[in-house]
Write a protein that holds these residues in place. Structure first.
Motif, mmCIF file in Angstrom:
data_model
loop_
_atom_site.group_PDB
_atom_site.id
_atom_site.type_symbol
_atom_site.label_atom_id
_atom_site.label_comp_id
_atom_site.label_asym_id
_atom_site.label_seq_id
_atom_site.Cartn_x
_atom_site.Cartn_y
_atom_site.Cartn_z
ATOM 1 N N ASP A 167 -5.695 100.639 10.440
ATOM 2 C CA ASP A 167 -6.521 100.115 11.540
ATOM 3 C C ASP A 167 -5.701 99.212 12.455
ATOM 4 O O ASP A 167 -5.835 99.273 13.684
ATOM 5 N N SER A 168 -4.839 98.397 11.875
ATOM 6 C CA SER A 168 -3.994 97.509 12.664
ATOM 7 C C SER A 168 -3.065 98.305 13.579
ATOM 8 O O SER A 168 -2.948 97.990 14.779
ATOM 9 N N HIS A 178 -13.686 96.509 24.002
ATOM 10 C CA HIS A 178 -13.421 97.945 23.864
ATOM 11 C C HIS A 178 -14.180 98.464 22.642
ATOM 12 O O HIS A 178 -14.107 97.879 21.565
ATOM 13 N N GLN A 180 -13.356 95.206 14.653
ATOM 14 C CA GLN A 180 -13.654 93.782 14.467
ATOM 15 C C GLN A 180 -14.737 93.607 13.397
ATOM 16 O O GLN A 180 -14.633 92.732 12.525
ATOM 17 N N GLU A 231 -13.902 100.841 20.362
ATOM 18 C CA GLU A 231 -13.179 101.063 19.112
ATOM 19 C C GLU A 231 -12.694 99.736 18.523
ATOM 20 O O GLU A 231 -12.724 99.530 17.304
ATOM 21 N N HIS A 232 -12.285 98.826 19.379
ATOM 22 C CA HIS A 232 -11.858 97.500 18.935
ATOM 23 C C HIS A 232 -13.045 96.739 18.340
ATOM 24 O O HIS A 232 -12.917 96.089 17.291
ATOM 25 N N TRP A 275 -10.450 94.103 26.647
ATOM 26 C CA TRP A 275 -9.933 94.583 25.366
ATOM 27 C C TRP A 275 -10.841 94.123 24.221
ATOM 28 O O TRP A 275 -11.143 94.894 23.311
ATOM 29 N N GLN A 302 -4.020 99.561 27.228
ATOM 30 C CA GLN A 302 -5.063 98.960 28.060
ATOM 31 C C GLN A 302 -4.485 98.345 29.328
ATOM 32 O O GLN A 302 -3.364 97.829 29.333
ATOM 33 N N ALA A 309 -4.331 98.845 22.198
ATOM 34 C CA ALA A 309 -4.179 97.677 23.075
ATOM 35 C C ALA A 309 -3.046 97.890 24.070
ATOM 36 O O ALA A 309 -3.176 97.553 25.253
ATOM 37 N N MET A 339 -5.053 99.756 16.434
ATOM 38 C CA MET A 339 -5.455 98.748 17.419
ATOM 39 C C MET A 339 -4.280 98.335 18.295
ATOM 40 O O MET A 339 -4.438 98.150 19.507
#
Length: 103
Positions: A22-23, A67, A74, A69-70, A64, A33, A30, A26
């Motif tokens: 996941d990191s 977003h 989270q 997906e972000h 961001w 963006q 990012a 992301m």
């Protein structure tokens, strides 16, 4: 420029492979963006991590943060990854630099 500082500690039972995937996703997202400048991550010996992201504007950083997906990741962070975290949002940070003269 806008600076976001994300300070966190992971849960003892964190699934490190899922977290790493996941990191990585992301970070890649990012970087794509609008307004993204840079990202750095630092880890301390006591298990605390610090992530710094730099953005052209506060609006870019906030976009961001919202977003889809972000936002989903989270939520996963709160439910499965983090014991604690703090987010510092720094619009127009004061910046001082130094560069040693090279011989």
């Amino acid at each position: 420029m806008h600076l976001t500082v994300f300070r966190n500690t992971k849960r003892a039972d964190v699934d490190i492979e899922s977290y790493a995937a996941d990191s990585a996703r992301m970070i890649a997202l990012a970087e794509a963006q609008p307004g993204f400048i840079a990202y750095r991550r630092y880890s301390s010996a006591d298990g605390e991590d610090l992530s710094l992201s730099e953005w052209e504007t506060e609006a870019d950083a906030r976009a961001w943060a919202r977003h889809p997906e972000h936002v989903a990741v989270q939520g996963k962070g709160r439910s499965a990854y983090y014991e604690t975290y703090s987010v510092y949002s720094c619009p127009e940070p004061s910046i001082r630099t130094f560069e040693r003269d090279k011989p």
